[in-house]
Each structure stands twice: as structure tokens, then as C-alpha cells.
Design a protein around this motif. Structure first.
Motif, mmCIF file in Angstrom:
data_model
loop_
_atom_site.group_PDB
_atom_site.id
_atom_site.type_symbol
_atom_site.label_atom_id
_atom_site.label_comp_id
_atom_site.label_asym_id
_atom_site.label_seq_id
_atom_site.Cartn_x
_atom_site.Cartn_y
_atom_site.Cartn_z
ATOM 1 N N LYS A 193 -6.830 -1.065 -7.263
ATOM 2 C CA LYS A 193 -6.715 -1.692 -5.948
ATOM 3 C C LYS A 193 -6.219 -3.108 -6.186
ATOM 4 C CE LYS A 193 -8.178 1.770 -3.676
ATOM 5 N NZ LYS A 193 -7.155 2.634 -3.169
ATOM 6 N N TYR A 212 0.986 2.487 -15.121
ATOM 7 C CA TYR A 212 -0.373 1.958 -14.949
ATOM 8 C C TYR A 212 -0.892 2.278 -13.551
ATOM 9 C CZ TYR A 212 -4.160 -1.425 -14.514
ATOM 10 O OH TYR A 212 -5.379 -2.018 -14.290
ATOM 11 N N GLN A 213 -0.038 2.079 -12.543
ATOM 12 C CA GLN A 213 -0.433 2.364 -11.168
ATOM 13 C C GLN A 213 -0.768 3.837 -10.989
ATOM 14 O OE1 GLN A 213 -0.910 0.275 -8.531
ATOM 15 N NE2 GLN A 213 -1.527 2.021 -7.309
ATOM 16 N N LEU A 214 0.054 4.711 -11.555
ATOM 17 C CA LEU A 214 -0.184 6.150 -11.413
ATOM 18 C C LEU A 214 -1.440 6.600 -12.158
ATOM 19 C CD1 LEU A 214 3.443 7.511 -11.775
ATOM 20 C CD2 LEU A 214 2.010 7.587 -9.724
ATOM 21 N N ASN A 215 -1.652 6.072 -13.361
ATOM 22 C CA ASN A 215 -2.776 6.517 -14.180
ATOM 23 C C ASN A 215 -4.115 5.903 -13.771
ATOM 24 O OD1 ASN A 215 -1.112 8.156 -15.756
ATOM 25 N ND2 ASN A 215 -0.628 6.477 -17.140
ATOM 26 N N LYS A 216 -4.118 4.645 -13.402
ATOM 27 C CA LYS A 216 -5.369 3.940 -13.097
ATOM 28 C C LYS A 216 -5.635 3.792 -11.606
ATOM 29 C CE LYS A 216 -6.117 2.917 -17.457
ATOM 30 N NZ LYS A 216 -7.212 3.397 -18.229
ATOM 31 N N ASN A 217 -4.578 3.851 -10.807
ATOM 32 C CA ASN A 217 -4.666 3.677 -9.360
ATOM 33 C C ASN A 217 -5.546 2.476 -8.975
ATOM 34 O OD1 ASN A 217 -3.971 4.268 -6.738
ATOM 35 N ND2 ASN A 217 -5.673 5.678 -6.447
ATOM 36 N N THR A 267 2.896 1.769 -3.365
ATOM 37 C CA THR A 267 2.099 2.059 -4.560
ATOM 38 C C THR A 267 1.416 3.422 -4.475
ATOM 39 O OG1 THR A 267 0.204 0.827 -3.661
ATOM 40 C CG2 THR A 267 1.683 -0.355 -5.161
ATOM 41 N N SER A 268 1.705 4.175 -3.428
ATOM 42 C CA SER A 268 1.153 5.523 -3.348
ATOM 43 C C SER A 268 1.871 6.411 -4.367
ATOM 44 C CB SER A 268 1.323 6.096 -1.940
ATOM 45 O OG SER A 268 2.677 6.360 -1.677
ATOM 46 N N PRO A 269 1.152 7.377 -4.962
ATOM 47 C CA PRO A 269 1.759 8.223 -6.002
ATOM 48 C C PRO A 269 3.056 8.898 -5.585
ATOM 49 C CG PRO A 269 -0.602 8.552 -5.967
ATOM 50 C CD PRO A 269 -0.265 7.669 -4.777
ATOM 51 N N ASP A 308 0.831 -1.207 0.000
ATOM 52 C CA ASP A 308 0.000 0.000 0.000
ATOM 53 C C ASP A 308 0.866 1.257 0.000
ATOM 54 O OD1 ASP A 308 -2.338 -1.445 -0.022
ATOM 55 O OD2 ASP A 308 -2.653 -1.313 2.150
ATOM 56 N N THR A 349 6.474 7.668 -7.952
ATOM 57 C CA THR A 349 7.177 8.562 -8.871
ATOM 58 C C THR A 349 8.689 8.547 -8.648
ATOM 59 O OG1 THR A 349 6.739 10.407 -7.376
ATOM 60 C CG2 THR A 349 5.227 10.112 -9.233
#
Length: 103
Positions: free
Chosen positions: A49, A42-47, A8-10, A5, A14
Motif C-alpha cells: 500500500k 515488486y508491486q505484483l509480488n508484494k502488493n 498499480t492494480s495487477p 490506485d 502486467t
């Protein structure tokens, strides 16, 4: 799961390059740098779960001859039914299915 968690936070994602460098000897992956970059984008754009599952194989303790030590050693003998279930769960995920469907 808390670590996933957090990483994977923005704010963390980055800076993945410096994080990957600092963790270089902690894990190994067959993913290329491009694949890792695509996953991070993908993680940054779609976030999304992510769903995590934990599963442990079971076994029984035994004392068996150990060629490496030249003597008997305490070992864990895996319960093959739990090993098979773990393999089936991994195969399900690799095939794009849920591991929860594996009984």
C-alpha cells in the motif's frame, strides 16, 4: 491518487510496457527500464500500500519586470518558508524517512 490506485492494480501493471509507451510524452523519469520493471515486479509480488502526500508551496501575487516580455508581468513570488518545507519533505523521503516528521 485514484490514478495511482488504478495503475498499480495487477491487471494494469502486467501491461506496463504498452502503458509506458502511450504515456511517453506525459512525464519524464530518470528511472531505467530495468528499475521500472523491478518496481512493477515488486508491486505484483508484494502488493504494498503506497502512501501519497500532497504539499503545495505558497506565495503572493505581484507585478514585476519580466525580461522575457520586456514589460511588467503578473507573477507568483514564492514564500520561501514553504519552499524550504517542501525541500525538507523531499529530502526526508529520499533519506528513507517519513515526510510527516517534517514540521
Amino acid at each position: 491518487m485514484g490514478i495511482i490506485d488504478k495503475i498499480t492494480s495487477p491487471a494494469i501493471v502486467t501491461n506496463y510496457a504498452s502503458i509506458m509507451d502511450s504515456m511517453a510524452n506525459t512525464f519524464s523519469t530518470t528511472m531505467s527500464n530495468n528499475e521500472i520493471t523491478d518496481l512493477i515486479k515488486y508491486q505484483l509480488n508484494k502488493n504494498p500500500k503506497w502512501k501519497m502526500e500532497q504539499y503545495m508551496v505558497d506565495g503572493t501575487g505581484d507585478t514585476l519586470m519580466c525580461a522575457e516580455l520586456g514589460d511588467a508581468a503578473s507573477v507568483m513570488v514564492p514564500d520561501q518558508s514553504t519552499v524550504k518545507k517542501a525541500k525538507d519533505k523531499i529530502s526526508a523521503v529520499l533519506a528513507g524517512n517519513s515526510s510527516e516528521d517534517v514540521q
